[in-house]
Design a protein around this motif. Sequence first.
Motif, PDB file in Angstrom:
ATOM      1  N   GLY A  36       0.712  -1.187   0.061  1.00 55.16           N
ATOM      2  CA  GLY A  36      -0.504   0.220   0.232  1.00 55.16           C
ATOM      3  C   GLY A  36       1.098   1.152  -0.122  1.00 55.16           C
ATOM      4  N   MET A  37       2.537   1.332   0.286  1.00 58.88           N
ATOM      5  CA  MET A  37       2.956   2.115  -0.023  1.00 58.88           C
ATOM      6  C   MET A  37       3.416   2.566  -1.343  1.00 58.88           C
ATOM      7  SD  MET A  37       4.188   2.593   3.371  1.00 58.88           S
ATOM      8  CE  MET A  37       3.182   1.867   4.059  1.00 58.88           C
ATOM      9  N   PHE A  38       3.540   2.015  -2.422  1.00 54.20           N
ATOM     10  CA  PHE A  38       3.875   3.095  -3.422  1.00 54.20           C
ATOM     11  C   PHE A  38       2.113   2.884  -4.285  1.00 54.20           C
ATOM     12  CE2 PHE A  38       7.345  -0.247  -2.695  1.00 54.20           C
ATOM     13  CZ  PHE A  38       8.389   0.588  -2.365  1.00 54.20           C
ATOM     14  N   PHE A  39       2.530   3.651  -5.044  1.00 54.73           N
ATOM     15  CA  PHE A  39       1.417   4.691  -6.093  1.00 54.73           C
ATOM     16  C   PHE A  39       0.738   3.587  -6.973  1.00 54.73           C
ATOM     17  CE2 PHE A  39      -0.198   7.136  -9.546  1.00 54.73           C
ATOM     18  CZ  PHE A  39      -1.159   7.907  -8.803  1.00 54.73           C
ATOM     19  N   ASP A  40       1.619   2.799  -7.876  1.00 52.84           N
ATOM     20  CA  ASP A  40       1.518   2.071  -8.934  1.00 52.84           C
ATOM     21  C   ASP A  40       0.691   0.483  -8.304  1.00 52.84           C
ATOM     22  OD1 ASP A  40       0.955   0.659 -11.353  1.00 52.84           O
ATOM     23  OD2 ASP A  40       1.881   1.652 -12.089  1.00 52.84           O
ATOM     24  N   SER A  41      -0.164   0.749  -8.027  1.00 52.32           N
ATOM     25  CA  SER A  41      -0.468  -1.001  -6.988  1.00 52.32           C
ATOM     26  C   SER A  41      -0.654  -1.680  -8.770  1.00 52.32           C
ATOM     27  CB  SER A  41      -2.322  -0.723  -6.918  1.00 52.32           C
ATOM     28  OG  SER A  41      -3.195  -0.751  -7.585  1.00 52.32           O
ATOM     29  N   GLY A 165       1.656   4.515  11.448  1.00 50.72           N
ATOM     30  CA  GLY A 165       0.259   3.027  11.363  1.00 50.72           C
ATOM     31  C   GLY A 165      -0.568   5.220  10.292  1.00 50.72           C
ATOM     32  N   THR A 166      -0.216   6.201  10.657  1.00 53.36           N
ATOM     33  CA  THR A 166      -0.387   7.684  10.084  1.00 53.36           C
ATOM     34  C   THR A 166      -0.071   7.317   8.614  1.00 53.36           C
ATOM     35  OG1 THR A 166      -0.352   8.406  12.067  1.00 53.36           O
ATOM     36  CG2 THR A 166      -0.359   9.801  10.350  1.00 53.36           C
ATOM     37  N   ILE A 167       1.212   7.113   8.013  1.00 58.01           N
ATOM     38  CA  ILE A 167       2.155   6.759   7.009  1.00 58.01           C
ATOM     39  C   ILE A 167       0.722   5.910   5.851  1.00 58.01           C
ATOM     40  CG2 ILE A 167       4.129   6.802   5.625  1.00 58.01           C
ATOM     41  CD1 ILE A 167       3.319   9.578   7.707  1.00 58.01           C
ATOM     42  N   GLU A 168       0.980   4.675   6.349  1.00 60.50           N
ATOM     43  CA  GLU A 168       0.024   3.759   5.972  1.00 60.50           C
ATOM     44  C   GLU A 168      -0.872   3.550   5.712  1.00 60.50           C
ATOM     45  OE1 GLU A 168       0.359   0.169   9.290  1.00 60.50           O
ATOM     46  OE2 GLU A 168       2.669  -0.014   8.317  1.00 60.50           O
ATOM     47  N   THR A 169      -1.786   4.437   6.507  1.00 57.38           N
ATOM     48  CA  THR A 169      -2.775   4.869   5.732  1.00 57.38           C
ATOM     49  C   THR A 169      -3.057   6.288   5.461  1.00 57.38           C
ATOM     50  OG1 THR A 169      -3.332   6.246   8.136  1.00 57.38           O
ATOM     51  CG2 THR A 169      -3.854   3.667   7.825  1.00 57.38           C
TER      52      THR A 169
END
Length: 191
Positions: A36-41, A165-169
């Motif tokens: 989930g961190m990368f833009f291009d899933s 957590g904040t960054i993950e979401t």
Amino acid sequence: MNQFDWDRGFPLDFDLETGRSEAAQTTKRYLSQMQGMFFDSDAVKEILEKEDPLIYEFYELGYPERPGDLAFGTTILYPGRVGDEYYMTKGHFHTRLETSEVYYTLSGEGYMVMENPEGNTIEIPLKKNEAVYVPRRYAHRTVNTGNQPLVLFFVFDADAGHNYGTIETKGYHKMVVERDGKPVVIDNLKW
């Protein structure tokens, strides 16, 4: 770890080329742990169908989380891209938001991408033999824009904690991508 005397001091050998230390604990992050961190899933899915590459690893001591002590270690961020986005660390705020951190680049090149809770952003190039100061209240992540491992030494207050957590979401407002063979900082369109 009993071999470290946090009250009287101790020597520690980190390999300056690799950032590794025999005495440090290792944490490894693979692409499957950062989907989930990368833009291009779609690019993430395509890569994971073939392999699960190691994106980065970090080495740190089992330090006491008490005021006045310093946590330190090294991060090794490998070269690569997911789509046109460079490999990066997950990034984090510190649980104790008023904590700063210092990174020193041992080898490689990249960016330190930062933002505070109000959405102000800072992107600073990482270059060998240069330090970057991450101000208090800023989430931060490193991005490898080179073709060799980016090796960094880091140090921060041992009682700072980590909030992933904040960054993950929410992710970051900015991302570093390759355009015409060069790294470029752009807005994250998912924000």
